[in-house]
Structures are given as structure tokens and as C-alpha cells.
Design an enzyme around this catalytic site. Structure first.
Site, PDB file in Angstrom:
ATOM      1  CB  SER A 173      -1.221  -0.224   0.813  1.00 28.17           C
ATOM      2  OG  SER A 173      -0.210  -0.210   2.295  1.00 28.17           O
ATOM      3  CD  GLU A 188       0.654  -5.829   9.917  1.00 29.11           C
ATOM      4  OE1 GLU A 188       1.751  -6.330   9.988  1.00 29.11           O
ATOM      5  OE2 GLU A 188       0.262  -5.157   8.192  1.00 29.11           O
TER       6      GLU A 188
END
Lengths: 358, 399
Positions: free
Chosen positions: B161, B244
Site C-alpha cells: 500500500s 502491526e
């Protein structure tokens, strides 16, 4: 900020777990259920020794004066053991009812007796209060009760009953005139319920009871049922995991098949956030009165539904043997089933949560 | 059990509320997949100055330098979520790379990268997954071959991304082709402007290209841009992934989504009737509230473990699975509640909430897969949480 159990709470839970594990095995559980015993006598006596009937009772009546969180931790162990013993009706609901709404004399008489383990008091949410039944409702007039109520908790050998009806609470002694009872046969033989019939039966009013106190008793019931299902569900997960590590098929332990591992992981993932929810709801019961109803509704609903899924999947992991009477896993599945529907279904709990917010 | 805040934390929460009241109108959120613009960078600068961004990053690296306090971190997230104010820039560089640099970076790397990343001026993308290394990430094949003071990188990454907007990449490459797969990986940091990098957008079911494919042809990366030791990249990557997972399991965001769903159900009508009269929708809404409240309580439990430094055990392993599923179910119910109108896309004037719910459904399905798929999570829960047998090693029939 600390959202965790204290050392004392962990010790209490461990001691109840160890005591019940030693006493209640499938054979003695089967004996209680098959012979429709009101309770597992040695388990009950051990509970008395551990002070469980005194848990919530204030010290002035010979109790320990602990909170709903400790009561929920004990309930979890009762569920884990599938303990055939009075608890929800006598040690929780009747105790709370007397503590918060009884007269000084009623408290002195009944709480002292219950805390010492010298007697129990059954509890009835009558039909109009429970809202979920269709039998002839119980009505009170001039201090006497008439009508029928089902699913009375801890009633078989009770010395008295607390009856919730007409937004009030009534105490009926077991030998009162016009009182008859009939045992009920439900799926969960570990906690037999009964039907009470009142025919001009004299009853004493608990003077401080009102609609709110009955709502709060329902909250207590739902938190304890949720905790019981949490314990029973983890027992079923542990059994499934243990079985998957000894049972071999196709030359492999079935626990090494991903399909089986994933069933076990799903059970754990579905139930474990419920532990946090039960802790919070129980904590709110004594410490956050404006939050308790919402959390009690969701604890009842979530643990009922997640428990139901666990019961089914644990049996599936066991394969065909899982549905046999011999294995006895069904006792826990039925216990979860009773916690799920008794005193309101998950759907009823969700409806109440919704109404509470609008 | 003590759910009260300490006086210091109450004061800190009050300070956040005052800050939001005073400056909240300057807040500018970053649009996912886009670079922060001048307004976002100015908002970020204000947050850094007041210690609501980079709070625990040392002063010398451009942070606020406060001693680490997880409760403060939580209060920041909670208060900004509650006020529906974007809490500054939360990209992968800030939430994943900066903590990893602080833990494992060289002094030079910390000085070069942390401050501009925190300010939002240096944007990073993550070069982990490859077409043949998804759940089996350690099987990655992008090569880094030593050549004097450089590594020459060749290969392909996917699910990258913001690659087209990024200045830099943190990237896993295989530098030791003969070592066992987990021991042959190194962690490189390099510029996306380097020659030999080709970026192709990867359009998803939402209709947008939130991700990219990135191709490397003879990209030269100086050795000093390695984070951690050579061959130690797997360990470095795991440090990043822990950050994360913490970033994905955020019940404050879920609460905000649930509030939007609840509002949508209250406001919308079908066939001239409020949709709240539908018992079926009510029941589903309440089922989601059960899960949401359980997760909120569960967060408090995990927070307590973090504060005490104790292992939450299985309770910590289930959050990604349970949280992402709940989030997805919120989107699905929001769409179902709209009935046929839920089918409309952004360009139709009758679309609700700008068509955001369909986009969320697509993104949140991606979250069930990304960061360790639901199936991988179940393996982890079963193996590490319940002690069940590990996956048998596959037999390589060709070799």
C-alpha cells in the site's frame, strides 16, 4: 487502572476448582442425575466448608461479605465441574434479595442460617416477572399467594422460598399451608428445578423490595448464568483438545488435522472475550450501577450463544463418542443449554439491552 | 479490579480534551493511500509539539520524549476517537517502522529516518509479501546479492500500500540463499526513487487501487541501509509485525464504527417505516454490541497485561481474529440495513454515507486476510494457545 483478578480472587477460584475436581466425577454426576438427587451431598458440604454460601452475606450475619465478581468466579468453577449443588437460587438470588430488601429480623433469621450452611432458600421469578412463560401467574393478596410458578431454583430441599411477583418479593416458608411442589424434569439434571403451587399460602413481604431490586436480581442471575457457561464451555474445550491429542485416525493424531485444530481455535476465540465481559459485568454490579444492566444483558447473550457453539463443536471434535451417554460430555452441553434459555433467552437479553438504550 | 484512573492520568485526559477543544478544528485526516498534504503536516506538527504524536520517541529523534506509559497512549487513542478527530498521521512508517528503528536501528538510521517520518514528510511502504510468499512469508524470493558496499536487489513485492506515494521502503530480501529459509533474510531500507523500481497499481474489489505491485531490477542498496544484522531480517520483521497487530486490534475504532452503524439504523427508513422496527436488524445490532462490549473489556484486560509486563496467553492470541471479524460484520449489517440502496455506488446521488460502507466491507475483508489470515490465526491459537500439534512439515514430492 487494573483490569485483572487479585491474588485473593485467584486463590478463591483455585480452591473451589481443586475441591470440585476432586469430588465431582462423571460417575457421581451420573448418580445425582439418574437418581434425581437434589444435590451432590459431599460437593455441597465442601462448598459450605469453603464458605461459598457465606460469600455474599455481610459479616454481621456470619458471612464473608465479598462481591459479585467473586461470586462469578465461583460460578465459573461450578460450571466447569457441572456441580450438582445449590448456588444461583440460594447463595446468590435469595441471599441478595434478603440482604438488600429484607427486614432486620428476616436478615438475622435467614442470612445467618444460610451463611452457616444450615439451610437454603429457593428462588422463584414468577411468570409475570420473568415474562417468558404462559402458566397461571402468581398473585398476592392480603399477604397470601395464589397461583403457579415454574423453574424455581434450588428448591428441592429448601427451607423457604423467595418469590418475585407483582414487583415485590415474598418469603414463603417451606412448611407454609397451601404450598405444594412438583419436581420438574429439565435437560440439566445437575440443577433440578421445580414447580411451586400456592393456594392461599401465607407469605411475608420483604419490605424494601421494588421493581428496581427485582431488575437487579435478574442482572445477578444473568451474570452468574454467563459465568457458569464460561466455565462449562472451557471444560468442553479442554476435553476436546485433550481428546484430539490421543485419538488417532489415518495414522495421525486427529489434533494434527487443521480442520480439527480450527474447530478448537474457534471455540477458544468465541468464548474467551466473554470472560472479560463477565468480569466487567460482575464488577459493574457492585461498582457501576448505571452500566450493569447493559453488561448483564450482553454477558447473558454472548456467553449463551458462544457456549452453545462450543458445546456443539466440542462434541463434534469427539466424533461419535461425543454423543454417547457413557462419555458424559452431554452433561456440560445440557448445563450450557439450561443457562442459555432459563430466565430468558439470548434474544430476550438482546431485547432488554435494546430497550435499556432507547 | 480497579477501573479508576490515577490523578495523573485524569489530568492527562483533561489536557487532551482541552487540546481537542482548542485546536480540533485544525485537524486534517490522511486519506488512506495518499501522501499527507500541507494541512495534515501542519496538524501533525501541532500534535508533535504538544506530545500527542511521537509522545514516547526521544527528543533527539524528533519525538516528545515522554517516558513510556501505555495508559497515556490509550487515552490519546480513546479521546481522539471519541471526539472523532483524526489523531495525526498513522501510516506504516510511524506505527511499524519507527518502533522497530528505535529497538534495532543504528544511531545513524535513527537520526536519518525517525524525525522526518514522524513529521509526515517521509512516507514509507512495506515490502514484505510476494506473489509466492503470502501466509508463508519466510519463503520470499526477492534476492539481495552482495556487490562491494552494495546489495543488488531483484524480485517482486505485492500488497504494497502507498508504494506510489512513498519515499522509502522497508523491505525483506533474501541475502543468504543457502541458509534455512528463516535465516537467510535481511531487512533493507531504501529509496523508492532508486533506479530499477517499477510500481504498478493493484485495483481491488472496492474499485480503487489501495495496493501496488513493486518490481525491482538491479536496485543498488548500500550495506549501511540494512536494519539489524545480515540474515536477521526475520526477527526484525517479527518485531515490526508485533507493532502491526497492536495497531490492528483497536476497539476504540470499532466503537466509532458501531456508533455510526447504530446512527444509520436509527435514521434510515424503508417503505416509510423506521428500520429500527425490524426485529431481525435489532437482533443483529445487539449481537454486534455484545461482541463490541466484550472486546472493549478484553482490551482493558490486555492493557493490564501490557502495563504489568505479563503474558496474556490465549487471550492475546484471539484478538486479531475476533476483532477483524466483528469489524467486518458491522459493515455487512450497515449494508443490509440499507436494503437495495446499499447496492448503490459512490456516483449515485441516493447513496448513503458517500458509499463508504461498501468500501469498508471490501477493506475489512482484506483485514481478515492481511496481517496473518484468519486461518493462520487459528493455527496460532490452536498450536501456541491450546498446545495442539504443529502442522506437519510438507513432503516435497518433486525434490
Amino acid at each position: 487502572m487494573e483490569f485483572a483478578l487479585s491474588e485473593d480472587q485467584i486463590m478463591l477460584q483455585d480452591s473451589v476448582r481443586n475441591a470440585l475436581t476432586d469430588l465431582v466425577d462423571v460417575a457421581s454426576l451420573r448418580d445425582c442425575v439418574d437418581n434425581q438427587r437434589s444435590r451432590h451431598e459431599s460437593a455441597w458440604q465442601t462448598m459450605v466448608q469453603l464458605g461459598i454460601p457465606a460469600l455474599l452475606v455481610p459479616e454481621q450475619y456470619g458471612g464473608i461479605g465479598l462481591s459479585m465478581l467473586e461470586a462469578a468466579l465461583v460460578a465459573e468453577e461450578m460450571g466447569r465441574a457441572c456441580a450438582p449443588s445449590p448456588y444461583l437460587g440460594s447463595c446468590i438470588l435469595s441471599t441478595l434479595a434478603l440482604m438488600h430488601t429484607g427486614s432486620a429480623a428476616q436478615k438475622q433469621q435467614w442470612l445467618s442460617m444460610m451463611a452457616a450452611g444450615n439451610g437454603t432458600v429457593g428462588f422463584a421469578f414468577t411468570e409475570l416477572v420473568s415474562g417468558y412463560r404462559v402458566t397461571q401467574p402468581v398473585h398476592q393478596q392480603n399477604g397470601t399467594l395464589n397461583g403457579t410458578t415454574l423453574f424455581v431454583l434450588d428448591g428441592r430441599e429448601a427451607d423457604a422460598y423467595i418469590v418475585a411477583c407483582d414487583q415485590q418479593l415474598w418469603l414463603v416458608e417451606a412448611n407454609a399451608s397451601g404450598l405444594t411442589f412438583t419436581p420438574q424434569h429439565t435437560i440439566d439434571g445437575s440443577r433440578p428445578t421445580l414447580e411451586l403451587n400456592f393456594n392461599n399460602t401465607p407469605a411475608q413481604c420483604l419490605p424494601d423490595a421494588n421493581r428496581t431490586s427485582i431488575e437487579q436480581l435478574l442482572n445477578a442471575a444473568w451474570i452468574i448464568q454467563a459465568a457458569d457457561s464460561l466455565g462449562a464451555a472451557w471444560k468442553m474445550i479442554d476435553d476436546a483438545v485433550a481428546y484430539a491429542q490421543v485419538r488417532r485416525q489415518f495414522g495421525r493424531l486427529i489434533g494434527s488435522f487443521q480442520a480439527v485444530k480450527h474447530l478448537c481455535a474457534e471455540m477458544a476465540a468465541d468464548i474467551e472475550p466473554g470472560r472479560s465481559l463477565v468480569w466487567y459485568a460482575a464488577h459493574a454490579f457492585d461498582n457501576a450501577p448505571d452500566e450493569v444492566t447493559l453488561y448483564a444483558c450482553h454477558a447473558k447473550a454472548l456467553l449463551s450463544d458462544a457456549g452453545h457453539i462450543v458445546a456443539r463443536k466440542s462434541i463434534e471434535v469427539h466424533g461419535g463418542i461425543g454423543i454417547t451417554d457413557d462419555l458424559g460430555l452431554h452433561y456440560w452441553a445440557k448445563r450450557i443449554g439450561q443457562n442459555r434459555m432459563l430466565l430468558g433467552s439470548p434474544h430476550d437479553a438482546h431485547q432488554r439491552a435494546m430497550q435499556h438504550q432507547t | 479490579m480497579d477501573l479508576t484512573l490515577s490523578p495523573n492520568h485524569i489530568a492527562f485526559r483533561q489536557a487532551i480534551r482541552e487540546f481537542i477543544a482548542l485546536y480540533g478544528d485544525r485537524a486534517e485526516g490522511v486519506i488512506p493511500g495518499q501522501r499527507p498534504g500541507p494541512k495534515q503536516i501542519a496538524w501533525q506538527a501541532l500534535l508533535l509539539e504538544h506530545g500527542y504524536a511521537g509522545r514516547f520517541v526521544p527528543l533527539e529523534y524528533g519525538g516528545y520524549g515522554a517516558p513510556y506509559d501505555i495508559m497515556e497512549q490509550r487515552l490519546i487513542v480513546e479521546e481522539f476517537s471519541r471526539a472523532a478527530i483524526p489523531a495525526g498521521i498513522g501510516n506504516q512508517g510511524i506505527s511499524m517502522l519507527v518502533p522497530t528503528l528505535l529497538e534495532l536501528g543504528t544511531e545513524q538510521q535513527k537520526r536519518d529516518y525517525i524525525a522526518p517520518t514522524l513529521r509526515g514528510e517521509m512516507v514509507w511502504c512495506q515490502g514484505y509479501s510476494e506473489p509466492n510468499a503470502g501466509s508463508d512469508l519466510a519463503a520470499l524470493q526477492t534476492r539481495g546479492v552482495e556487490d562491494g558496499e552494495n546489495f543488488i536487489v531483484n524480485g517482486q513485492k505485492i500488497w504494497t500500500s502507498t508504494a506510489h506515494e512513498a519515499d522509502m521502503i522497508f523491505c525483506l530480501v533474501r541475502t543468504e540463499p543457502h541458509a534455512p529459509k528463516h535465516e537467510g533474510i535481511s531487512y533493507l531500507l531504501f529509496s523508492m526513487d532508486d533506479p530499477g523500481i517499477d510500481i504498478r497499481p493493484l485495483k481491488t474489489m472496492s474499485g480503487r487501487a489501495e495496493f501496488n505491485e513493486v518490481f525491482f531490477t538491479d536496485v543498488r542498496v548500500p550495506r549501511i541501509q540494512m536494519l539489524g544484522e545480515r540474515g536477521d531480517g526475520w526477527r526484525v520483521a517479527n518485531a515490526t509485525l508485533q507493532h502491526e497487530r497492536a495497531y490492528l486490534a483497536n476497539s476504540a475504532l470499532l466503537s466509532q464504527r458501531y456508533a455510526e452503524l447504530s446512527q444509520l439504523i436509527k435514521e434510515n427508513q424503508r417503505n416509510g417505516q423506521a428500520i429500527t422496527t425490524s426485529q431481525a436488524l435489532q437482533e443483529r445490532l445487539m449481537q454486534l454490541q455484545s461482541r463490541l462490549l466484550a472486546l472493549k473489556c478484553h482490551d482493558l484486560r490486555l492493557l493490564t497485561h501490557s502495563m504489568k509486563g505479563t503474558d496474556p496467553g490465549i487471550a492475546g492470541l484471539i484478538t486479531k481474529l475476533y476483532g477483524t471479524e466483528t469489524r467486518y460484520q458491522v459493515d455487512v449489517l450497515a449494508l443490509d440495513a440499507q436494503g437495495e440502496l446499499g447496492l448503490l455506488n459512490q456516483s449515485d446521488p441516493r447513496v448513503r454515507d458517500g458509499g463508504v460502507w461498501f468500501e469498508r466491507e471490501a477493506m475489512d475483508l482484506g483485514l481478515i486476510i492481511g496481517g496473518g489470515t484468519a486461518q493462520i490465526q487459528k493455527n496460532i491459537i490452536a498450536e501456541r494457545g491450546l498446545g495442539m500439534p504443529r502442522e506437519p512439515k510438507p513432503v516435497n514430492k518433486e525434490g
